[in-house]
Design an enzyme around this catalytic site. Sequence first.
Site, PDB file in Angstrom:
ATOM      1  N   ASN A 166       2.248  14.469   2.911  1.00 12.57           N
ATOM      2  CA  ASN A 166       1.713  13.265   2.261  1.00 12.57           C
ATOM      3  C   ASN A 166       0.390  13.369   1.640  1.00 12.57           C
ATOM      4  OD1 ASN A 166       0.549  10.503   2.159  1.00 12.57           O
ATOM      5  ND2 ASN A 166       2.330   9.720   3.636  1.00 12.57           N
ATOM      6  N   HIS A 169      -3.743  10.262   1.500  1.00 10.88           N
ATOM      7  CA  HIS A 169      -5.060  10.143   1.748  1.00 10.88           C
ATOM      8  C   HIS A 169      -5.986  10.484   0.413  1.00 10.88           C
ATOM      9  CE1 HIS A 169      -4.570   8.081   5.257  1.00 10.88           C
ATOM     10  NE2 HIS A 169      -3.747   9.184   5.709  1.00 10.88           N
ATOM     11  N   HIS A 202       3.435   7.220  -0.268  1.00  7.42           N
ATOM     12  CA  HIS A 202       3.655   5.739   0.101  1.00  7.42           C
ATOM     13  C   HIS A 202       3.142   4.795  -0.836  1.00  7.42           C
ATOM     14  CE1 HIS A 202       3.882   2.663   3.593  1.00  7.42           C
ATOM     15  NE2 HIS A 202       4.428   2.062   2.572  1.00  7.42           N
ATOM     16  N   ARG A 204       2.598   1.514  -1.564  1.00  5.08           N
ATOM     17  CA  ARG A 204       2.524   0.048  -0.688  1.00  5.08           C
ATOM     18  C   ARG A 204       2.555  -1.227  -1.652  1.00  5.08           C
ATOM     19  NH1 ARG A 204       0.666  -0.496   4.620  1.00  5.08           N
ATOM     20  NH2 ARG A 204       1.026   1.336   5.879  1.00  5.08           N
ATOM     21  N   ARG A 208      -3.070   0.087  -1.880  1.00  3.46           N
ATOM     22  CA  ARG A 208      -4.566   0.501  -1.610  1.00  3.46           C
ATOM     23  C   ARG A 208      -4.676   1.887  -1.647  1.00  3.46           C
ATOM     24  NH1 ARG A 208      -3.050   0.253   5.094  1.00  3.46           N
ATOM     25  NH2 ARG A 208      -2.622  -1.864   4.294  1.00  3.46           N
ATOM     26  N   GLU A 229       7.932   6.991   0.052  1.00  4.86           N
ATOM     27  CA  GLU A 229       8.106   5.816   1.185  1.00  4.86           C
ATOM     28  C   GLU A 229       7.789   4.606   0.749  1.00  4.86           C
ATOM     29  OE1 GLU A 229       5.113   6.058   4.634  1.00  4.86           O
ATOM     30  OE2 GLU A 229       5.551   8.416   4.634  1.00  4.86           O
ATOM     31  N   THR A 260       1.168   3.257   8.780  1.00  3.99           N
ATOM     32  CA  THR A 260       2.595   2.748   9.483  1.00  3.99           C
ATOM     33  C   THR A 260       2.627   2.802  10.998  1.00  3.99           C
ATOM     34  OG1 THR A 260       3.458   4.051   7.577  1.00  3.99           O
ATOM     35  CG2 THR A 260       5.026   3.009   9.308  1.00  3.99           C
ATOM     36  N   GLU A 310      13.785   9.797   9.753  1.00  4.66           N
ATOM     37  CA  GLU A 310      12.578  10.312  10.007  1.00  4.66           C
ATOM     38  C   GLU A 310      12.205  10.014  11.417  1.00  4.66           C
ATOM     39  OE1 GLU A 310       9.474  10.681   7.065  1.00  4.66           O
ATOM     40  OE2 GLU A 310       7.903  10.533   8.673  1.00  4.66           O
ATOM     41  N   HIS A 350       4.437  11.685  11.671  1.00  9.36           N
ATOM     42  CA  HIS A 350       3.216  10.740  11.877  1.00  9.36           C
ATOM     43  C   HIS A 350       2.502  11.183  13.079  1.00  9.36           C
ATOM     44  CE1 HIS A 350       1.062   7.325  11.930  1.00  9.36           C
ATOM     45  NE2 HIS A 350       1.839   6.665  10.655  1.00  9.36           N
TER      46      HIS A 350
HETATM   47  N1  PXP Z   1       5.813   9.597   7.964  1.00 11.21           N
HETATM   48  C1  PXP Z   1       5.684   8.357   7.662  1.00 11.21           C
HETATM   49  C2  PXP Z   1       6.620   7.556   7.762  1.00 11.21           C
HETATM   50  C3  PXP Z   1       4.330   7.827   7.550  1.00 11.21           C
HETATM   51  O1  PXP Z   1       4.241   6.585   7.291  1.00 11.21           O
HETATM   52  C4  PXP Z   1       3.294   8.551   7.555  1.00 11.21           C
HETATM   53  C5  PXP Z   1       1.826   8.001   7.298  1.00 11.21           C
HETATM   54  O2  PXP Z   1       1.764   7.855   5.999  1.00 11.21           O
HETATM   55  C6  PXP Z   1       3.450   9.934   7.910  1.00 11.21           C
HETATM   56  C7  PXP Z   1       4.628  10.566   8.022  1.00 11.21           C
HETATM   57  C8  PXP Z   1       2.363  11.050   7.904  1.00 11.21           C
HETATM   58  O3  PXP Z   1       1.489  10.677   9.096  1.00 11.21           O
HETATM   59  P1  PXP Z   1       0.046  11.307   9.142  1.00 11.21           P
HETATM   60  O4  PXP Z   1      -0.777  11.117   7.925  1.00 11.21           O
HETATM   61  O5  PXP Z   1      -0.341  10.829  10.431  1.00 11.21           O
HETATM   62  O6  PXP Z   1       0.225  12.939   9.070  1.00 11.21           O
END
Ligand code: PXP
Length: 402
Positions: A166, A169, A202, A204, A208, A229, A260, A310, A350
């Site tokens: 992901n 960030h 994601h 949103r 953001r 996402e 999330t 997931e 997550h």
């Molecule tokens: N899976 C989902 C559904 C998420 O919302 C996120 C965070 O955006 C992640 C995985 C990844 O989480 P993390 O950034 O904590 O690794």
Amino acid sequence: MPTDLAIHSQAACYPVNSHRLKQLANWLLDQCGVGDYGVSLLLTDDREITRLNVHYRAKNQPTNVLSFPFKEGADDFPADLPFKELGDIIISVETALRESIEFGQSMHERMNWLVIHGMLHLLGYDHERSASDEKEMFDKEKELLSKLTTKLTAYRRRGMTKLAINVDHVATVRQARGITEPDPVSAAAICELAGASGIVIHLREDRRHIQDRDVHLLRQTIKTKLNLEMGANKEIIKIALEVKPDLITLVPEKRQELTTEGGLDVLSQKKKIGAVIEKMTAASIPVSIFVDPDPKQLTAAQEIGATFVELHTGKYCDVIGERNREHEFQLLVEAAEAAAQMGLRVCAGHGLNYRNTAPIAALDTIEELSIGHAIIARAVFIGLDQAVREMLAIIRQADCTL
Ligand code: PXP
């Protein structure tokens, strides 16, 4: 759990997934009609098993497995025990490894056979007693192995656990300055070159981090798999249908949250989420739903036609205390198993980081992990390519456990 597993440190010549072995032993107890009995499984090395072999069988050499029934007549246990003890199975991981190479088997296959063999000895089978006893034991072994193979191949993933990254960030840092760098599109390319098998973003409602421009460019540049996402929101659904990601993951979305915060409550919104799945399916876009490891949510996801779930690993990652973590882990194990048995494909994510990912990656019901923050955070110090490769090394190592 009726199976007690101990691993001698000398057995560390091969990494062991203790959960998998315990599950195997418990399954065997059930299959052999002694589910109310417990068994002790000890993994050790050649030196220790030789010591036992000399002591109990006057054979001064290592062996693969030794079984010691607890009692000859196993029925005279005190009635108030929670379960009765069948005995000890002791396996030399060193010999198992040598034999797996000699017989061209995987370590999984070899260990499965050794546990079955040891268990049958505990139950009174003995191939050394006579030719007919040998046949009886080997027939039973074959029967159990075949049942086990059917059970495993029915819903276990094949191949290595995959890593989808992901890159939200990276966009978060860019948006902090409101300029064009760092670019999540470049980050995605680096992740793919380092071995990631997918990119997750994601989009949103409040934009953001990921912007519409990112979604469109990533759709054009990603070589592996784009997982979008999203919340079940009208505007975002429209974008998804235009962009056609390889997969969408439906998540709950609140404006106030930092990230999330939990799985989607599918159960209370079956109609609404089912309608999104219908639209996506008509556009040939598979849908994953981000859910807590709760059997009711899994059933609901399956009933409305999700392809993937997931599993939300956040609680497992954040909980304080080993016991609580073991409890959360167990919920994930059971949920992954249940989802896979329902025919759902299973991913997880997550909060996963460089310390807590290995046990999840070792579960062969889970095909892909979705990880963001930990990798991007590490990349700040050591570079994105290296951060991805280190996470992949952890996953590969976990995949090779017994
Ligand atoms: N899976 C989902 C559904 C998420 O919302 C996120 C965070 O955006 C992640 C995985 C990844 O989480 P993390 O950034 O904590 O690794």
